[in-house]
Motif scaffolding. Sequence first.
Motif, PDB file in Angstrom:
ATOM      1  N   PRO A 124       6.003 -17.767  12.027  1.00 50.99           N
ATOM      2  CA  PRO A 124       6.682 -18.623  11.047  1.00 50.99           C
ATOM      3  C   PRO A 124       6.054 -18.484   9.659  1.00 50.99           C
ATOM      4  N   LEU A 125       6.905 -18.458   8.657  1.00 52.78           N
ATOM      5  CA  LEU A 125       6.472 -18.290   7.269  1.00 52.78           C
ATOM      6  C   LEU A 125       7.056 -19.416   6.422  1.00 52.78           C
ATOM      7  N   THR A 126       6.196 -20.044   5.624  1.00 53.55           N
ATOM      8  CA  THR A 126       6.611 -21.106   4.714  1.00 53.55           C
ATOM      9  C   THR A 126       6.139 -20.764   3.307  1.00 53.55           C
ATOM     10  N   GLU A 127       6.981 -21.062   2.321  1.00 60.55           N
ATOM     11  CA  GLU A 127       6.576 -20.918   0.926  1.00 60.55           C
ATOM     12  C   GLU A 127       6.994 -22.164   0.159  1.00 60.55           C
ATOM     13  N   LEU A 128       6.061 -22.717  -0.615  1.00 65.07           N
ATOM     14  CA  LEU A 128       6.328 -23.876  -1.454  1.00 65.07           C
ATOM     15  C   LEU A 128       6.088 -23.498  -2.907  1.00 65.07           C
TER      16      LEU A 128
ATOM     17  N   LEU B 204       2.176 -24.446  -8.671  1.00 63.46           N
ATOM     18  CA  LEU B 204       1.587 -23.532  -7.697  1.00 63.46           C
ATOM     19  C   LEU B 204       2.668 -22.919  -6.823  1.00 63.46           C
ATOM     20  N   VAL B 205       2.304 -21.827  -6.166  1.00 68.79           N
ATOM     21  CA  VAL B 205       3.096 -21.209  -5.107  1.00 68.79           C
ATOM     22  C   VAL B 205       2.163 -21.056  -3.917  1.00 68.79           C
ATOM     23  N   TRP B 206       2.587 -21.584  -2.759  1.00 71.25           N
ATOM     24  CA  TRP B 206       1.699 -21.648  -1.589  1.00 71.25           C
ATOM     25  C   TRP B 206       2.447 -21.072  -0.389  1.00 71.25           C
ATOM     26  N   ASN B 207       1.864 -20.051   0.218  1.00 76.66           N
ATOM     27  CA  ASN B 207       2.413 -19.448   1.437  1.00 76.66           C
ATOM     28  C   ASN B 207       1.603 -19.876   2.648  1.00 76.66           C
ATOM     29  N   PHE B 208       2.310 -20.179   3.750  1.00 76.72           N
ATOM     30  CA  PHE B 208       1.673 -20.510   5.028  1.00 76.72           C
ATOM     31  C   PHE B 208       2.096 -19.476   6.059  1.00 76.72           C
ATOM     32  N   PHE B 209       1.133 -18.853   6.714  1.00 77.05           N
ATOM     33  CA  PHE B 209       1.391 -17.933   7.820  1.00 77.05           C
ATOM     34  C   PHE B 209       0.856 -18.596   9.087  1.00 77.05           C
ATOM     35  N   LEU B 210       1.742 -19.023   9.972  1.00 78.48           N
ATOM     36  CA  LEU B 210       1.309 -19.754  11.170  1.00 78.48           C
ATOM     37  C   LEU B 210       1.198 -18.834  12.372  1.00 78.48           C
TER      38      LEU B 210
END
Length: 652
Positions: free
Chosen positions: A138-142, A646-652
């Motif tokens: 799963p990939l999230t970007e804020l 900001l730009v924040w990516n999450f790699f779960l």
Amino acid sequence: MNKYLLAPLFFFTCFCIQAQVKPKPKTKILTDTSRVKTNNPIKSNKASVATIYAYKIISKDSDTTYVDTTLTIKKEYKYNYLRKDNFNRIQFANTGQTYNSLSFDNSSRNIMPLFSAQARHFNYMEVDDINYYHVPTPLTELYYKTVFSQGQTLDAFFTVNTSKRFNFSIAYKGLRSLGNYQNALTSTGNFRFTTNYQTRNGRYKMRGHIAMQDLLNQENGGLTEDDVQRFINDEEEIQDRSVFDPNFQNAENNLEGKRFHLEHSYDIISKKDSLTDNKLSINNTVSFQDKFYEYNQTSADNSFFGTSFNNVIQDKVTLEDFYSDLGLSFRNKLLGNISFKINYTNINYGYNSLVSLNNQTITNRIKEDFFGFLGAYKNKIGRFNLNGSVGANLSDKIKGNFLDAKVAYQFSEDLNIVGGLNINNRLPNYNHLLYQSDYTNYNWDNQDSFDTVKSQQLSFGIESEKYVNASVDVSNIDNYTYFNLESVQNDVKVIKPTQYSKSIQYLRVKVQKELRLGKFALDNTIMYQNVTSDDDVFNVPAFITRNTLYYTDEVFKKALKFQTGIIFNYFSEYNANGYDPLLAEFYTQNQTKIGGFPRLDFFINAKVRQTRIYLKAEHFNSSFTGTDYFSAPNYPYRDFTVRFGLVWNFFL
């Protein structure tokens, strides 16, 4: 079958897209996310490591890129509301308002008229703006950024592969900003849902999306002529911009649309081994879009727009656009990729009532259904890459055709030579052809008097990070159609669509090069433009430049990377297009010049793991280089402000 009934069936019908992945670069494009660890790999119970190249972003044309969390100067240029490089655009004062275009690309494969309110479409996501994804985890970007008083902008995105063969994503970009001027609030939302799937044997593929968008802007008509002079003189009492009394404070316009889009295909022949690579596929696209644009004003302003039929202004125009195609595509190692499609289009544009003006009835609808065709060819022969497409509408009313051809030659890994030819013939936009309003000046029917706009563009370019990135294109335009400031009667601007009967020649030359010395860099982008015509109907600045001097370093044992520098933006003085808030369109005028003012931004950006932090002092020179800065006549550019995000990516 009624086209309204097809929307719920979109994701039960199928389509094919060939995701063509570019060769994996020899060097990693990411430092800290080139290997993303996960304890939940797809279809595996063992711990594994996923490379960043597995996080794929697939465009409408099936070009594939990868998630990129690096901190580069190009990321700085794209850290804005549109999330695009704004080199050839200048923003209005508030986030979410429109942009004045400083240059134009006349190459296009679109052969349909565009909808009304094109000044509102900068943030309207079309089919080509939607990406599809394939991710191992799963990939999230804020995305977050501050705005101008009482609000913020946020773009939240999430995607996951529930299996190796099925992916979906969901995203929403929202904005609310009050702004520094009276009656300039913006409130927008862009919802996107995408999915793609293929069967176990890979013969059947589908992808599709749903997009629902609403873009609301309050309108004030800009500053009065007296206040424009007070702004230029920088009078102390109006340094608080909310003190200004704009032309009016009781209007807003709104653009809304929803779209259901599905593409799918099935491989009739699918053979691939060391000797052969033949594929024959049948493919189908189904797309339906419903849009409307409305302008509302609680009481008519006859001193600004002229006389009106009603005291309360409620203008609304709608468009229903249904498209479907059916075709075959063939791929062979020697012959390349060949495809052909037959398509069907049904459009319904217009208003709910007729208008009678000067003993003439203004019709209320443009309705048509027709067939057309599309053909495409793509191949690689040695170091040559060939790409061409052709299409036409088989309609006597909605005329249109195009030819687009590109060729590229790769001298080396870092040096490409590209060339292209684009020929496009299509009708002017719908609101050039037909428009109705409660204001009498804004009613016309040009369906029988306007011909197709004909453009031809020849382009050439060099792509090399080591040497230079440069491009040249020359366009010839016949029957150029535009909104024109015809006259000013008792301070009321009379703006009408006009078709120019003579030819226009338009030249653009753009050069980009970055120079490095140690940890310092100077990134330069310069564009020269020249227009040749008998009349001033197509206005652009002769020069546009952006020069960025910045410093890059890593601290805390390379745990934090940062960039800091100054961006210089400038375009030469010219008769810029004016903005009409009722039409939400720009119009040609030759009375007022803007430009010739510098814009200096100071920035400090940092990256910690997958998080990029941005801090910028925008237009910090506004207090000492003069206040004669405008985005369009009567519309001031932004004052000095400090913004962060900001730009924040999450790699779960």
